[in-house]
Design an enzyme around this catalytic site. Sequence first.
Site, PDB file in Angstrom:
ATOM      1  N   ALA A 156       0.720  -1.259   0.127  1.00 53.32           N
ATOM      2  CA  ALA A 156      -0.049   0.027  -0.073  1.00 53.32           C
ATOM      3  C   ALA A 156       0.896   1.013   0.019  1.00 53.32           C
ATOM      4  O   ALA A 156       0.771   2.259  -0.618  1.00 53.32           O
ATOM      5  CB  ALA A 156      -0.887   0.141   1.365  1.00 53.32           C
ATOM      6  N   TYR A 157       1.798   1.232   0.799  1.00 49.62           N
ATOM      7  CA  TYR A 157       2.786   2.496   0.805  1.00 49.62           C
ATOM      8  C   TYR A 157       3.344   2.517  -0.732  1.00 49.62           C
ATOM      9  O   TYR A 157       3.505   3.928  -0.938  1.00 49.62           O
ATOM     10  CB  TYR A 157       4.012   2.010   1.560  1.00 49.62           C
ATOM     11  CG  TYR A 157       5.006   3.004   1.946  1.00 49.62           C
ATOM     12  CD1 TYR A 157       4.877   4.312   2.608  1.00 49.62           C
ATOM     13  CD2 TYR A 157       6.336   2.933   1.202  1.00 49.62           C
ATOM     14  CE1 TYR A 157       6.070   5.211   2.775  1.00 49.62           C
ATOM     15  CE2 TYR A 157       7.167   3.840   1.376  1.00 49.62           C
ATOM     16  CZ  TYR A 157       7.085   5.045   2.161  1.00 49.62           C
ATOM     17  OH  TYR A 157       8.345   5.919   2.261  1.00 49.62           O
TER      18      TYR A 157
END
Length: 252
Positions: A156-157
């Site tokens: 997600a980062y």
Amino acid sequence: MTDMLTGKVVFITGASRGIGAAAARLFAREGAAVVLAARGTGALEKIVAEIRGAGGAADAVALDLADPASIRAAVGRAGELHGRLDGAFNNGAAIQQPGPLETTSDEDVERQFAVNFRGHWTAMTAEAALMRAGGGGAIVNTSSIGSRRANPALPAYGAMKRALDSITETAAVTWAAQGIRVNGITPGGTATEMIDAWEAATPGIVQRITATTPMGRMAEPREIAEAALWLLSDRASWVTGAVLPVDGGAGA
């Protein structure tokens, strides 16, 4: 120093530690009046006192990158303090819980979106409005080496940082005619508190990052701040829309 930012007002998010704190000290030594922003102002006030003690100009403002109203208020405060804004280093970020794609929670995705993408988007638009009123300026966004390739440990980062690269390029094209330059940097492994937290969650990650970095070590926060300094300065006057690797060759 070389006075690369003399006479400029520069707003810095994530300024209480790591790359942001190093940038605050460096930019002030290079002549900028810096406005430091982070969630907690206690650590910021210590940096402000240090900069002022050395003869520099600095102020602290509270900012929560997950809250658009807080971001706009912090940028607005910079304008109130100085009457203009010449540069912005959007460096604040949140790390996700390390783990594979299938275990990444909805909450992780939502926080990554709120802080690492929407927070920058909101900051950029507020900063650009101030810069536009003053005839232009320069913005630098801190992305990540993880935005430029698959990122299995931090999916997600990495995804939100890749989206940040895209909006950085779009803003550069959109605002160029208004005298606003927008660039990004993609640091590799850097010795910050964020990496310490990752190491605590995934023991051995620092050793693995170092082993895959051709220069054979982690970066110091100041080395990343130096790249942002150049992009914010008039020496980079013909540079916009660039996403600059600052990674010791790890992404080559």
